[in-house]
Each structure stands twice: as C-alpha cells, then as structure tokens.
Design a protein around this motif. Structure first.
Motif, PDB file in Angstrom:
ATOM      1  N   MET A 189       0.802  -1.236   0.000  1.00  0.00           N
ATOM      2  CA  MET A 189       0.000   0.000   0.000  1.00  0.00           C
ATOM      3  C   MET A 189       0.829   1.278   0.000  1.00  0.00           C
ATOM      4  O   MET A 189       0.439   2.270  -0.593  1.00  0.00           O
ATOM      5  CB  MET A 189      -0.885   0.030   1.243  1.00  0.00           C
ATOM      6  CG  MET A 189      -2.056  -0.889   1.181  1.00  0.00           C
ATOM      7  SD  MET A 189      -2.876  -0.925   2.806  1.00  0.00           S
ATOM      8  CE  MET A 189      -1.891  -2.155   3.643  1.00  0.00           C
ATOM      9  N   HIS A 190       1.976   1.238   0.682  1.00  0.00           N
ATOM     10  CA  HIS A 190       2.772   2.466   0.857  1.00  0.00           C
ATOM     11  C   HIS A 190       3.313   3.002  -0.451  1.00  0.00           C
ATOM     12  O   HIS A 190       3.825   4.108  -0.505  1.00  0.00           O
ATOM     13  CB  HIS A 190       3.936   2.215   1.826  1.00  0.00           C
ATOM     14  CG  HIS A 190       3.559   1.384   3.013  1.00  0.00           C
ATOM     15  ND1 HIS A 190       3.382   0.021   2.928  1.00  0.00           N
ATOM     16  CD2 HIS A 190       3.310   1.723   4.292  1.00  0.00           C
ATOM     17  CE1 HIS A 190       3.043  -0.457   4.117  1.00  0.00           C
ATOM     18  NE2 HIS A 190       2.983   0.559   4.968  1.00  0.00           N
ATOM     19  N   GLY A 215       1.263   2.916  -3.115  1.00  0.00           N
ATOM     20  CA  GLY A 215       0.051   3.282  -3.822  1.00  0.00           C
ATOM     21  C   GLY A 215      -0.115   2.576  -5.158  1.00  0.00           C
ATOM     22  O   GLY A 215       0.122   1.362  -5.270  1.00  0.00           O
ATOM     23  N   ILE A 216      -0.526   3.334  -6.159  1.00  0.00           N
ATOM     24  CA  ILE A 216      -0.820   2.768  -7.473  1.00  0.00           C
ATOM     25  C   ILE A 216       0.390   2.060  -8.076  1.00  0.00           C
ATOM     26  O   ILE A 216       0.240   1.121  -8.864  1.00  0.00           O
ATOM     27  CB  ILE A 216      -1.318   3.890  -8.418  1.00  0.00           C
ATOM     28  CG1 ILE A 216      -2.066   3.315  -9.611  1.00  0.00           C
ATOM     29  CG2 ILE A 216      -0.161   4.766  -8.889  1.00  0.00           C
ATOM     30  CD1 ILE A 216      -3.498   2.992  -9.328  1.00  0.00           C
ATOM     31  N   LEU A 217       1.587   2.514  -7.702  1.00  0.00           N
ATOM     32  CA  LEU A 217       2.784   1.880  -8.263  1.00  0.00           C
ATOM     33  C   LEU A 217       2.850   0.410  -7.891  1.00  0.00           C
ATOM     34  O   LEU A 217       3.310  -0.424  -8.677  1.00  0.00           O
ATOM     35  CB  LEU A 217       4.043   2.601  -7.768  1.00  0.00           C
ATOM     36  CG  LEU A 217       4.229   4.019  -8.305  1.00  0.00           C
ATOM     37  CD1 LEU A 217       5.247   4.777  -7.470  1.00  0.00           C
ATOM     38  CD2 LEU A 217       4.646   3.980  -9.767  1.00  0.00           C
ATOM     39  N   SER A 218       2.404   0.094  -6.676  1.00  0.00           N
ATOM     40  CA  SER A 218       2.432  -1.311  -6.272  1.00  0.00           C
ATOM     41  C   SER A 218       1.367  -2.103  -7.029  1.00  0.00           C
ATOM     42  O   SER A 218       1.608  -3.241  -7.438  1.00  0.00           O
ATOM     43  CB  SER A 218       2.249  -1.441  -4.757  1.00  0.00           C
ATOM     44  OG  SER A 218       0.964  -1.032  -4.364  1.00  0.00           O
ATOM     45  N   LEU A 219       0.207  -1.478  -7.246  1.00  0.00           N
ATOM     46  CA  LEU A 219      -0.840  -2.160  -8.033  1.00  0.00           C
ATOM     47  C   LEU A 219      -0.317  -2.506  -9.423  1.00  0.00           C
ATOM     48  O   LEU A 219      -0.549  -3.598  -9.943  1.00  0.00           O
ATOM     49  CB  LEU A 219      -2.082  -1.267  -8.143  1.00  0.00           C
ATOM     50  CG  LEU A 219      -3.247  -1.875  -8.924  1.00  0.00           C
ATOM     51  CD1 LEU A 219      -3.869  -3.030  -8.157  1.00  0.00           C
ATOM     52  CD2 LEU A 219      -4.313  -0.833  -9.237  1.00  0.00           C
ATOM     53  N   MET A 220       0.402  -1.548 -10.005  1.00  0.00           N
ATOM     54  CA  MET A 220       0.862  -1.732 -11.377  1.00  0.00           C
ATOM     55  C   MET A 220       1.899  -2.850 -11.519  1.00  0.00           C
ATOM     56  O   MET A 220       2.122  -3.359 -12.611  1.00  0.00           O
ATOM     57  CB  MET A 220       1.450  -0.416 -11.900  1.00  0.00           C
ATOM     58  CG  MET A 220       0.421   0.675 -12.092  1.00  0.00           C
ATOM     59  SD  MET A 220      -0.788   0.221 -13.365  1.00  0.00           S
ATOM     60  CE  MET A 220      -2.266   1.014 -12.732  1.00  0.00           C
ATOM     61  N   GLN A 221       2.518  -3.239 -10.407  1.00  0.00           N
ATOM     62  CA  GLN A 221       3.477  -4.343 -10.474  1.00  0.00           C
ATOM     63  C   GLN A 221       2.787  -5.651 -10.836  1.00  0.00           C
ATOM     64  O   GLN A 221       3.417  -6.561 -11.372  1.00  0.00           O
ATOM     65  CB  GLN A 221       4.241  -4.488  -9.146  1.00  0.00           C
ATOM     66  CG  GLN A 221       4.971  -3.230  -8.688  1.00  0.00           C
ATOM     67  CD  GLN A 221       5.833  -2.609  -9.772  1.00  0.00           C
ATOM     68  OE1 GLN A 221       6.645  -3.296 -10.387  1.00  0.00           O
ATOM     69  NE2 GLN A 221       5.650  -1.319 -10.018  1.00  0.00           N
TER      70      GLN A 221
END
Ligand SMILES: [Zn+2]
Ligand SMILES: [Zn+2]
Lengths: 322, 321, 322, 321
Positions: free
Chosen positions: D186-187, D189-195
């Motif tokens: 979560m920390h 944000g969207i960057l982690s989702l995109m992984q």
C-alpha cells in the motif's frame, strides 16, 4: 486358473468355464489321492477347447460386457504399468478438479508424454470421486488445459478412453457440457504435437471423442466405441431395452468393425478372456503399439502432424456424391 | 356451433373456391385432400396458446404467433426465405446424398427411413447449404431441417457443413449456421459421431482464418450437434424459448433422480447461465445477423480485398440481388 | 439549478450550495411579485463563487465521494451517449453471465470497437444483478473471451472502469478469482489491438486493473484509482477507519496525482460538480479523448501496439538502483 | 515439574555451556540475551502441535515438525539453501533498493518501515532473485521474504521479478518463483498495483518463449501477488496447509456475513477446487521441482542448444556445482 480365484467375477458367457474349472479342481484333489491323472487331463483339454471357443465367438454385446468388466484395467493402471514416472497434474484452474478425468506427465523411452484419460472407480468411494468415469464440463476443460500445456512444451499426447460418456446432469448442463466438448474437438484439431488415443474400455460417444481427436486411434481388442450405448439405441430405435443385442450388432462398435470401417488404426490384442486376466501382458502390447505410432509420427514436422490429424477427420464419412 | 366449427365451415367454403384452381401455395394438389387435412393446411393451431391462426398470416409473421409470441418450427427452406435476400440464394452440394454404410436395420431399414424422410420433408438430407446475401452482405449459410430424421447429423450433414466452411474460407465469407437437431444419427453409428470432430476441425480452420461464424440455435438443438459446431460460434444467438442442450431432459431426470426446473435448457436459461450471447426474436433476426456481419467486416476491409475471392461466384450472386 | 431538483443527492461538501440555492429560489418567487431583482442577482453571484471555490478545493476524499456518487453516469450510460450502436454480448460460455461486467460492440466513426466495462446498479434489483459493480471470476473470464474476440476481428478495445473491486466472496474464491484476474493481466499484455481504458468512477485495485492493462489509461477528472480503498487502507495502516481522509491523501489516488506519477495518460474534464451534473457534456469530452488516442494508436502496426503496451507497464516502478 | 519446565531447565543448562563460547549457529552473540529469548533461539515451540522442538533439529528437518508435520515459515535464504544446490546460487539485482515515491506516512513514515524491515529480516527487499542449479539443472529463481513488510510487492519486487524473467528468457532457463506475501504494498500506492500488470506482462513473454514456470505457493500468499505472477505458473504447487487466496478471510466473512469453512483457502482446498496441480510436502519439494524441470526439458533439447545462452554465466555457475 483365474476362474477359481475368490475375487473372480464371471460374465454370463463365461459360466461354462466356472463349472468346468470347479470340476477340474475337485478331480485334481481326488487325483492327488487316487493317482488317476488321465481324467483330469482330458477335462483340462476340454476346458481349453471350450474356452477358446467361447472367446472366438464373442458377440458385440459380449465385448461390451468385457469392456465394462469391473476388474478391467483402467487408465491409471496402464499408466503405472507402462511408465517409470507419473506426475499427476490437477484441476481446471477455475473451481473443480474432475476426478473422472486424470492427466499428468509420463515417460516413454526418455521422452515426456502428456497422458490424459477418463477414469472409473472400483468401489463406491472411488466412484464418488470418479463419477463412474463420466466427466463433467470442468473435466474437459482440465483436459484442454493439459492439451495446451503439452502443445507448449512439445509433449506428445496419449489419451486413454474408458467412459460411459459425459455426465448427463443438471450442473453439467448449467456449466455447458456441450461447449466444453465442442471446444476440445476444435482445439485438438489445432495441435501440432502427436496425439494418440487408446480406447481401453468403453468409448462412450461425445464424452469419449472429446479426448479422442487423435492422429492415431487404437483400440484394445475387447473395447467398444459407439455413438450411443446399445441400451440407449435399443430404447430409442426398438423402443425396448430388450433389443440391446440387436442394437449392439447393428451399431458396429467392436474394434474389428471399426477397423474395417477405417475409423481406427490398430487393434491391440488382449490375452484370452480379456485384459483383466493379465493386465501386465496387455499393457506390454499397448506400449508396443503406442511406441510404433509415436515413432512414425515423430518423423513428421509439426505442421504435418496437425495436417495429418485434420485430414484424417476431414475424410471420415460415407455418402453418395451424385 | 363452437368457434372451431365456425372456422371449419368458413374454411371449407374457401377451400371449395380454391378447388377451382389447381394447387395451393405449396404446389400441392388439393383435390385429393379430405376436409380435416385441409383445415390443417389453411389454418394452424398455435402450439403456444392453442389459438387458431390463418396459416398464411402466420407465415407472413415468420410463423410467430401474434397472440402469444410462440415461435413455430420452420422448414429449412422457410428459414432461408426469411433470412436470405430474395433470389440471392445459391445452393451448393445438393447432390451429396445419404448412403447406408452399416446396412442398418432396426424396426425398419435405414434405407426406408431415408426415403420416407425425403418424401415428408421435401429435402434430400437434414441440411441445406449455400451462398446468399443477407441485406446485401454475402454469406455462407447452412440451415438444418428438423423434419428430416429429427435434423440428425450423419455423414452427409457433416460433409455439407465442412464443404460450406471450406467455401467460406476460400471466399472469405462470414458463416451462418442454423441448427435444429436431435443430435448424431445413430443409424450411421460411429461415422455420425465422427462428424462432430469433422465439423469442429473445419471450424478450427475458419477460426484461424479469422472469419466470423454466427451460430443460430433454434428449437430444438441437442446432443452431438450442440456439442460440436453449434456451440462454436463467435456469436451464439438463440430463438426465444428454444430448447438447447447436450443430454435430453428425460435422460438427466433419470440420472439425477429429480425433476428439472421448467425453464431448464431453454434459450433464456442458457443466456442466464452465460452460454449464449443473445436471445433474438425471429422478427429481429435478419437485421441482427446483418448488423453483426457489418460490424465484423468494417475494420478488416483492407485485408479483405480480393483475398482468394471467386469473382464469378460473387458476380453470380450479386446479379440476383 | 440542479441542486433544487427533487432527485438531487448532495454530498456533504455541497451542503452550502443547497442552502444558497434554496434562498435564491425563495427570493426569485418573491421577486416575481415585488420586482427587486438585485438581491437575487447578488445571491446568484455569491452562489457561483461559492460553487467554484468548493469544486476548486476538492480533497481526494471529496473526489472519492463524487466518484461514488449514486447518480454518476455508469459505463452503459457513456456507451449509449457515445455510440450509435450497442450490440451487447453475454456470458463466459461456462455457466455464468456476470452482470457486473458488460461487454459488446459499439461504433466510433464507422469503426467497430469492443466495449467492456464494470457496471454498477442504481437500485436494489439492479444491484442484485450487477453485484454493486464487483465482478466475479466468471465476469473476468467473460471479459477475457471478449478480449480474444476483439483480437480476432481486429477491434480496438475500450474499457470503462467503475468498480469498488473484485467481489470478496466465498464462491469467488472457490472459482479462483486470483487466476481470473491474473490471466487477464497476462493476456491483455499479448493483444495486438489498441486497448484504451477509461476510469470513469472508482478504480478499485486488482478488480479494476483486470480490464485496465491498456495502451492508454484515461481518467475522468473526479474519478479515483487506487491499490486499496481509503477505508481499507486506514483500517490496516492507521488501525481505524476514522483516518480515511489521511489515507485518501497519502495514497495519491486522484487523476491529478496519477497524471503526475505518469501512470495515466490523460485527464478528461468533467463539468463543475461532477459528471452527473451533465452526463452528455462529459461523454462528449470522453469521446474526444478516446478518439484522439485511437487515432494515434491507429498509426502503429499490430506488433508496435503490443510492444507499446508491454513497455508502458515494463517501465512502471520507482526504485533506487544502487 | 511439567514437561515444558523440564525442557526449560535443560535448556538453560545447555545455554550456560554455550555462553562460554561466543555465538550460536546464527552468529548472534548470546551473552546479552535473557533466558526467555534464548529459549526461543535454541528451542522452538511448534506452531502446529505446541511441542517444543530443538531448533537445530527442526531446521535439519526443513522446519517441518516431526510430530505433526507442521510446515514452519522459512526465510528466503533458508528456502534457497533448501532448494538450490550448495554453493551454486548467484544473486542478481541485490542492489535494486526501495524508494519512497509517495512520501508515504501513516502511523510512521514508510522510510522508517523500510529501515526496520531491512534490520529485522536481514534482506534489502521482500524478494531475493538469482540463478542457481536444482539437482544440476540451471534455474532462474525468486523467493519472497515474508518477514519484510509481509512480503508485500512494491516497485522493487516487481522490478526484480521482471528482470529475473528477462534473464530466464535471455538464457532460456526454467523459472521458479516461491511466493509468500500479503499482497501489494500500500505504501507505494498505485505503483504497487501496477506491479501486478508488470510481472504478468513479463510472464506473457516467458509464455510466448515456451519456457517453464513453476510457481510455489507457500503460507501465506494473498491479494495482488496471488492475482498476478503467483497464479500464472505452468505448474502450481502449494505446501501443505498453506493459506492462499485473493481476498482475506475476514474481509470475506464481513462481506458475506457468514463463517467460512475451516479449510477455506488452504492448499488442500485449492487442490480440491481445481486451482493448483499439487500439494507437495517440503521434504519432497526439491526432488519434485527437479523432476518437473527434467521432464519439461527432455523433448526440447534440440531447440535449446546455445539459444542465446550466456556461456560465461553458466560456466560460472557450473564451476560452483
Ligand atoms: Zn400463440
Ligand atoms: Zn508439531
């Protein structure tokens, strides 16, 4: 003599053998005391004659009975007998692992093969899991997943067919049995790896064909392959199940009939009485046949393999072109 | 005098007038027909609501009942008349005829059944295939004839479908197949089963050629037909209330030992269970198919131009439009 | 003024507008009798100022509220507004037609487009069908089927995203939600047709991404896109849902934040107050943006389109390479 | 004196002896440790049956309890030691380190969390990637470290996995990924989702290159990790009783407002529900993976020879075997 063993299950046409072998057994015990071997030997000769006569004259319906014999070897038996390894793979990835369809990796002469089969159970518990060898749509999708897996890794596919047919159930319809079978028929047509199908017991209609669109179709001598069960056919066309014998004759469902019709490519001999009399010997015959066809197909390119299969089915059909 | 009798009387009067002519719309001689059969010809009792309907008006309404919406079964020829632009249909392979490869005899010989089927249905086998245009769009089309041994698939049906698919690939045409069948034709044994693989295999080629296949499922479509070409459409459309499935209702009820829901295996049930794209009432069917063909051809026109198209065939068809 | 209409649903930060517009309405009626228009005009000016101030200072959480506004246009609304045709296609072919995922053919400038979206309902009955816009695995498989359809027929794909996320349910897990989403991510990466995704409301985590692996990602001005809902994040990291405002701020979920992070390619302007104040005008802006990106992508070859999408995602990530 | 106390006393005696030395097996100085922590270091209470076990014996048994078969969680390094032939592992991308792209602060700053995670886990990020051999078969392998912020996937995990996959494609090696993760981080944000999309996209390339990917799911694997690379293996294997799913148990129970079955989301549940190929106990895992790699390479040897393989890298690894 297998017929005198405790767990032996005799078919109706095998009854004369039971009586004879009992007689022989009794006499043999007496002979041990009295020393008159001639009577026993005569009886044994008679037994051999009766036996070979019985199995020579098997009607199509007799073969159906052998194909359905509860002690007949099932795909998992053949797999254990012909391959040193068996890495079973499970599941359709979407919610079900259909026990009526088994699949996994085996090895034949150092080559990896994808083995897929329909699997019956031998007791109530097993049949709960295997659903008496009647696959659900999820089973066909599991098979399809494994077909794709084999295609990706260049594994020849070997299927073992022994099923009364696809399961006629409420959920099976709700989950689109038709589409699952149809997709397998279509996608098998597109594979570039060799596909060999062996009918080992019952080849039940579309449920069998869904893993049977192969470059080579082999049949064990006492297996059957039919568009409908003789019972179903009799009920519809003769309007009584009593005419099952007539239906079995009319449908042309034995290995010999199908070889003559050029639907199958080879008949794999079974031991006298049927594969269950000697699974190991039958599996050796099966392996010889499979190897032969694998070897032949290995000489073709990927595209030729696909074309070979497509043309095989393209050309099936007998009609008049006026 | 009940309503039915009233209609009957009116009917007989009309028939009397007609008898002065030579034949009815179907080209059949009416003189030999008894009054009851005559009733059946000029009037039709709706299978949905039992209403008596003028046959000619029913036909004009595409055999859909104006009162209850019931879709009556169509002959293959009627289906073609409804979907294909007038005069544009060219039948192919009409001379591929059934054989009796197994010398099959049940209560009567298969050969006799074939003869009877040809007489009662007026067609030579359980499918008509050909090329025609749908709102000016050339299409390869096959329509099954349920009247012919329950629309069952034997060697001829398989061969005609495959040949039609090969035509579609060759000429880069969209394919429309309209199913109505009880399944595989038992009298041809294993050969009929193999037609499932044969047609599905041809559709694999069509799929690889990226051509559109619209499958129309009509009352009833079952067994080996559903489980092969009928379910393999890019788009699957069913007519309202059509029953479609793999196993028959009775077989399933015997197997699972319970009653099935009333709407089981209906078009609406299939839609709800994610098996088909749409249920389309017959009056909208031609427009719907035509729209879909248009939508599926407009992004690919570049790659279409002249790609293996047999110009003479197309000219022949275009000349009729 | 929309705020005075009977069916208008005000968000908390819009409350000042309600009071003002009521006042204006009352005064206007009096004015009709007394003729003093100046007071009304002053109030109207004040109203306009307050309004533009409110919408200029929207916090991320305010945008979440607009994105979730029950009157916000949903994908099916935009589809009707931007395309003359809509041929919906149903079902996963395997047992379910997930109402939370819609798909079908639309036309933009004479080109056929495959439109796919997550769809919320507007009332209890609709939400029963749409499951509040939360797709099940079968919905993602339906979408995948339509992706393949689009690839086959060379249709660009336009996805509309407005979902709280994939459905967290027992059946969803049993039917392998994870695999369904993962497959879509992988298979979208392989398509050679242009894919454009528009976040129109809530972009809820993996459930949104499963139809969001696009060449171009566009966001409506008041939509949000996040790895987790602000509520969920607050509950986990702050251990209380009260900190939802802080979580919304920290997560960087607005179109502006995501544009700065170069995750999205364009912000589609909404009318003041949000798309629900004027769906038609918003849909026109949406169509302009979609057309622009479609046009740009149409200049690429199939392979370039695939490579473009793959490189886009390959390069997302911020880290230190020491 | 209860059994536990007996063990504790025995334990303290042993510890006293050890204190004459300098460090325990983990290289930690024991002198400063109070008895209770010492107990935890030399003895481990089985999480399955509460039995007290010698830590060293437990480790020798791959951290599987001899009494109840419970599979204790492993560190990434332990996993590598268990699976990769001794001395053959070469780590890659160990210097790809986390950033704080959103300047994320919740109850404490993300930067602090990263520092703490690095200290407690002993690794720089939540995955170790590298090349090594499994029973003499070269493999690209990645192992997640659950101790590091719950094995969560942020930009670094995504980048390291993708780089590993690219290595596998480049050198035509099989890929093994071992997951243990709470999901996206979560920390970031969207960057982690995109992984999720980033790793899945790289796996599409691996898939097109027809290379084998074996995914090993271990306790616990959830959220964005399960819903991306972890579920995309050609072969999916889980360890016994490992919990694997998309949504967490509590979230689901809150949503559907009913208790979930006890075995829900266990490896065994997944197997029964067709989601994985096999459940393999840890003692068989290396042999199983090794067998699968062998089976998947023997039909394709021809096309393998020299196909883009970086000889120096392989020689380097082979030199260590
Ligand atoms: Zn009616
Ligand atoms: Zn234990």
């Amino acid at each position: 003599m297998k017929e005198t063993k405790k767990d032996f299950i005799a078919l109706d046409f095998e009854k004369p053998l039971i009586a004879l072998s009992k007689q022989i057994n009794e006499l043999e015990q007496k002979t041990l005391q009295n020393g008159n071997k001639k009577v026993v030997n005569d009886l044994k000769n008679q037994y051999a004659k009766v036996k070979s006569q019985i199995y020579k004259d098997l009607s199509p319906l007799d073969r159906v009975k052998i194909a359905r014999h509860p002690q007949r070897p099932y795909p998992l038996d053949y797999i254990q007998l012909i391959s040193p390894t068996w890495h079973e793979l499970h599941g359709d990835r979407e919610g079900k692992d259909d026990g009526a369809i088994i699949g996994g990796l085996i090895e034949i002469e150092g080559q990896t093969i994808m083995a897929i089969g329909t699997q019956k159970g031998r007791n109530i518990k097993e049949n709960q899991k295997r659903n008496f060898g009647m696959p659900s749509p999820e089973g066909y999708r599991k098979a399809l997943r494994l077909f794709y897996h084999a295609e990706k890794f260049n594994f020849p596919i070997l299927t073992f067919i022994d099923t009364p047919g696809a399961y006629p159930g409420l959920e099976a319809e709700a989950h689109n049995q038709s589409h699952a079978i149809a997709m397998n028929l279509r996608e098998l047509a597109g594979l570039t790896v060799p596909v060999i199908a062996v009918i080992t017991g019952e080849g039940g209609s579309g449920g069998a064909l869904a893993i049977g669109v192969a470059n080579r179709i082999l049949m064990l001598e006492n297996s059957v392959y039919s568009v409908i069960s003789p019972e179903g056919c009799a009920a519809i066309l003769w309007r009584t199940k009593d005419k099952v014998q007539e239906a079995a004759n009319a449908l042309k469902i034995t290995a010999y009939d199908l070889y003559k019709l050029r639907i199958i490519d080879e008949i794999i001999p079974e031991v006298e009485g049927g594969a269950h009399y000697n699974p190991k010997e039958t599996s050796e015959q099966l392996l010889i046949a499979v190897k032969k066809h694998l070897e032949e197909l290995s000489r073709l390119s990927s595209n030729e393999i696909k074309k070979d299969r497509q043309e095989k089915f393209r050309n099936i059909g007998i009609f008049v072109n006026a | 005098m009940g309503l039915k009798d009233f209609f009957k009387t009116r009917q007989l009067k009309k028939a009397a007038k007609l008898q002065n002519g030579t034949a009815n719309a179907n080209g059949q001689d009416l003189k030999a027909q008894p009054p009851d059969e005559l009733l059946c010809t000029l009037w039709t009792k709706c299978q949905g609501c039992n209403e008596l309907l003028y046959t000619s008006e029913l036909k004009k309404n595409l055999s859909v009942c104006k009162h209850c919406g019931f879709h009556h079964r169509l002959s293959a020829q009627e289906r073609i008349d409804q979907l294909i632009d007038y005069g544009s249909f060219i039948e192919i392979n009409e001379n591929i005829l059934p054989d009796d490869p197994l010398n099959f005899v049940d209560l009567k010989p298969y050969k006799n059944r074939l003869n009877e089927a040809q007489k009662t249905s007026g067609v030579k086998e359980a499918i008509i295939t050909g090329l025609g245009s749908i709102n000016n769009q050339l299409t390869a089309i096959g329509v099954m004839e349920f009247q012919y041994i329950g629309g069952s698939m034997g060697s001829v049906v398989g061969e005609k479908i495959v040949s039609l698919i090969e035509n579609a690939i060759d000429k880069r045409l969209p394919l429309v197949l309209i199913s109505s069948s009880g399944g595989a034709r038992m009298h041809e044994g294993i050969l009929s089963l193999m037609q499932m693989a044969k047609t599905a295999g041809a559709l694999k080629k069509l799929h690889e050629a990226k051509l559109l296949y619209i499958s129309i499922l009509t009352e009833p479509t079952f067994g080996g037909v559903t489980a092969s070409f009928a379910m393999l459409g890019d788009i699957l459309i069913a007519e309202p209330h059509a029953r479609i499935g793999f196993a028959g209702r009775r077989v399933i009820e015997e197997t699972i030992r319970q009653k099935l829901p009333k709407d089981f295996q209906t078009a609406e049930y299939l839609l709800e269970n994610g098996q088909i794209d749409l249920v389309v009432p017959r009056p909208n069917l031609k427009q719907h198919i035509s729209d879909l063909i248009r939508l599926h051809s407009q992004n690919t026109k570049k790659s279409f131009s002249g790609n293996g198209i047999d110009k003479t065939m197309i000219d022949k068809i275009l000349a009729r439009i």
